[in-house]
Design a protein around this motif. Structure first.
Motif, mmCIF file in Angstrom:
data_model
loop_
_atom_site.group_PDB
_atom_site.id
_atom_site.type_symbol
_atom_site.label_atom_id
_atom_site.label_comp_id
_atom_site.label_asym_id
_atom_site.label_seq_id
_atom_site.Cartn_x
_atom_site.Cartn_y
_atom_site.Cartn_z
ATOM 1 N N PHE A 114 0.904 -1.115 0.239
ATOM 2 C CA PHE A 114 -0.005 -0.157 0.034
ATOM 3 C C PHE A 114 0.806 1.422 0.077
ATOM 4 C CE2 PHE A 114 -2.083 3.248 2.676
ATOM 5 C CZ PHE A 114 -3.156 3.764 1.584
ATOM 6 N N THR A 115 1.966 1.386 0.950
ATOM 7 C CA THR A 115 2.756 2.547 0.875
ATOM 8 C C THR A 115 3.623 2.545 -0.121
ATOM 9 O OG1 THR A 115 4.296 1.423 2.556
ATOM 10 C CG2 THR A 115 2.666 2.649 3.409
ATOM 11 N N GLY A 116 4.058 1.630 -0.679
ATOM 12 C CA GLY A 116 5.027 1.617 -1.889
ATOM 13 C C GLY A 116 4.164 2.188 -2.961
ATOM 14 N N ILE A 122 9.220 4.047 -6.213
ATOM 15 C CA ILE A 122 9.095 2.743 -5.596
ATOM 16 C C ILE A 122 7.761 2.177 -5.967
ATOM 17 C CG2 ILE A 122 8.727 1.687 -3.548
ATOM 18 C CD1 ILE A 122 10.221 4.014 -2.142
ATOM 19 N N ARG A 123 6.900 2.915 -6.524
ATOM 20 C CA ARG A 123 5.520 2.467 -6.666
ATOM 21 C C ARG A 123 5.689 1.369 -7.743
ATOM 22 N NH1 ARG A 123 2.470 4.745 -10.651
ATOM 23 N NH2 ARG A 123 0.543 4.413 -9.622
ATOM 24 N N GLN A 124 6.204 1.463 -8.919
ATOM 25 C CA GLN A 124 6.435 0.503 -10.036
ATOM 26 C C GLN A 124 7.092 -0.749 -9.865
ATOM 27 O OE1 GLN A 124 7.391 3.788 -10.311
ATOM 28 N NE2 GLN A 124 6.476 4.692 -12.183
ATOM 29 N N TYR A 125 8.042 -0.666 -8.384
ATOM 30 C CA TYR A 125 8.967 -1.807 -8.323
ATOM 31 C C TYR A 125 8.141 -3.082 -7.234
ATOM 32 C CZ TYR A 125 11.637 0.583 -11.820
ATOM 33 O OH TYR A 125 12.156 1.264 -12.774
ATOM 34 N N ILE A 126 7.442 -2.074 -6.405
ATOM 35 C CA ILE A 126 6.990 -2.801 -5.128
ATOM 36 C C ILE A 126 6.296 -4.332 -5.347
ATOM 37 C CG2 ILE A 126 4.720 -1.689 -5.031
ATOM 38 C CD1 ILE A 126 6.986 -2.693 -1.938
ATOM 39 N N LEU A 146 -5.660 -0.155 -3.916
ATOM 40 C CA LEU A 146 -6.305 1.108 -2.930
ATOM 41 C C LEU A 146 -5.052 2.209 -3.041
ATOM 42 C CD1 LEU A 146 -7.658 1.973 -0.785
ATOM 43 C CD2 LEU A 146 -6.352 0.593 1.004
ATOM 44 N N GLY A 147 -3.748 1.685 -3.073
ATOM 45 C CA GLY A 147 -2.620 2.699 -3.196
ATOM 46 C C GLY A 147 -2.964 3.415 -4.568
ATOM 47 N N ALA A 148 -2.832 2.441 -5.479
ATOM 48 C CA ALA A 148 -2.910 3.257 -7.093
ATOM 49 C C ALA A 148 -4.141 3.938 -7.046
ATOM 50 C CB ALA A 148 -3.050 1.862 -7.885
ATOM 51 N N LEU A 180 2.771 12.922 1.076
ATOM 52 C CA LEU A 180 2.608 11.328 0.916
ATOM 53 C C LEU A 180 3.576 10.537 1.730
ATOM 54 C CD1 LEU A 180 0.769 10.852 -2.372
ATOM 55 C CD2 LEU A 180 -0.184 10.326 -0.414
ATOM 56 N N VAL A 181 4.799 10.987 1.540
ATOM 57 C CA VAL A 181 6.006 10.487 1.927
ATOM 58 C C VAL A 181 5.993 10.468 3.411
ATOM 59 C CG1 VAL A 181 8.545 10.304 2.033
ATOM 60 C CG2 VAL A 181 7.208 10.510 -0.113
ATOM 61 N N ILE A 182 5.781 11.569 3.918
ATOM 62 C CA ILE A 182 5.693 11.867 5.324
ATOM 63 C C ILE A 182 4.794 11.035 6.168
ATOM 64 C CG2 ILE A 182 5.304 13.801 7.054
ATOM 65 C CD1 ILE A 182 6.577 15.842 5.531
ATOM 66 N N SER A 183 3.230 10.864 5.402
ATOM 67 C CA SER A 183 2.366 10.115 5.911
ATOM 68 C C SER A 183 2.712 8.878 5.875
ATOM 69 C CB SER A 183 1.014 10.577 4.952
ATOM 70 O OG SER A 183 0.515 11.793 5.019
#
Length: 200
Positions: A114-116, A122-126, A146-148, A180-183
């Motif tokens: 989710f966070t990735g 990172i999102r493409q490789y998680i 959900l993340g996407a 988003l990164v901080i969250s």
């Protein structure tokens, strides 16, 4: 020159329509990563002009992202695992490391996936470590979607409300990514703290 490029991107997304959004987000989310901003923001802008349907744009973006993530997931299972088991020893990666990764994703795959998906680069490789660890597929799909979905909605809304103002988009997008990164960092810290106390 910059205005011409922006107009070309908008026109390209408009001419490809909903299948184009789906296919471009599929590719973006899988093996040829490129900024999803150049897909979803123009689509949101076209929705603001009444040339596309907002809900359809978001759904196509989410479904494309999910299918692209599944491509990486299955590629990691089919190609990554045999390669790591056979050649991993040459890069100090042993089979028990793969077992550790599987155990980690069995326990924490949902928060990682989710966070990735919310963090650029990172999102493409998680999906790759999730596939290597054979993360539970329904859980993977749920948290990937959900993340996407959050990322796609943010980009589409940016295009919808300020699609003509490139400088404002850059400013808002930068602030959103930082937030988003901080969250995600705070969320992960809270998760680890909760998990550590709950396993005592």
């Amino acid at each position: 020159m910059l205005t011409e490029i922006i107009n070309w991107i908008v026109n390209t997304v408009g001419s490809l329509g909903y299948p184009g959004i789906f296919l471009l987000m599929l590719v973006e989310s899988s093996f040829i990563p490129f900024p999803s901003e150049i897909i979803m923001i123009p689509a949101g802008y076209l929705a603001s002009k009444g040339e596309m349907n907002m809900i359809a744009v978001i759904l196509c973006g989410i479904l494309g992202s999910l299918l692209g993530a599944l491509v990486n997931y299955y590629l990691a299972i089919k190609l990554g695992r045999p390669l790591l088991i056979r050649y991993g020893k040459y890069v100090m990666f042993k089979e028990h490391n793969l077992q550790q990764m599987e155990d980690f994703f069995a326990r924490h795959g949902h928060i990682s996936t989710f966070t990735g998906r919310l963090i650029p680069m990172i999102r493409q490789y998680i999906s790759i470590p999730a596939g290597l660890a054979r993360m539970n597929l329904p859980i993977f799909c749920f948290y990937t979607g959900l993340g996407a979905g959050i990322w796609v909605i943010i980009l589409t809304l940016l295009g919808y409300f300020i699609g003509e103002n490139e400088m404002l988009i850059k400013e808002y997008l930068r602030d959103i990514v930082i937030a988003l990164v901080i969250s995600c960092t705070i969320g992960i810290a809270l998760y680890w703290n909760y998990h550590r106390h709950s396993t005592r």
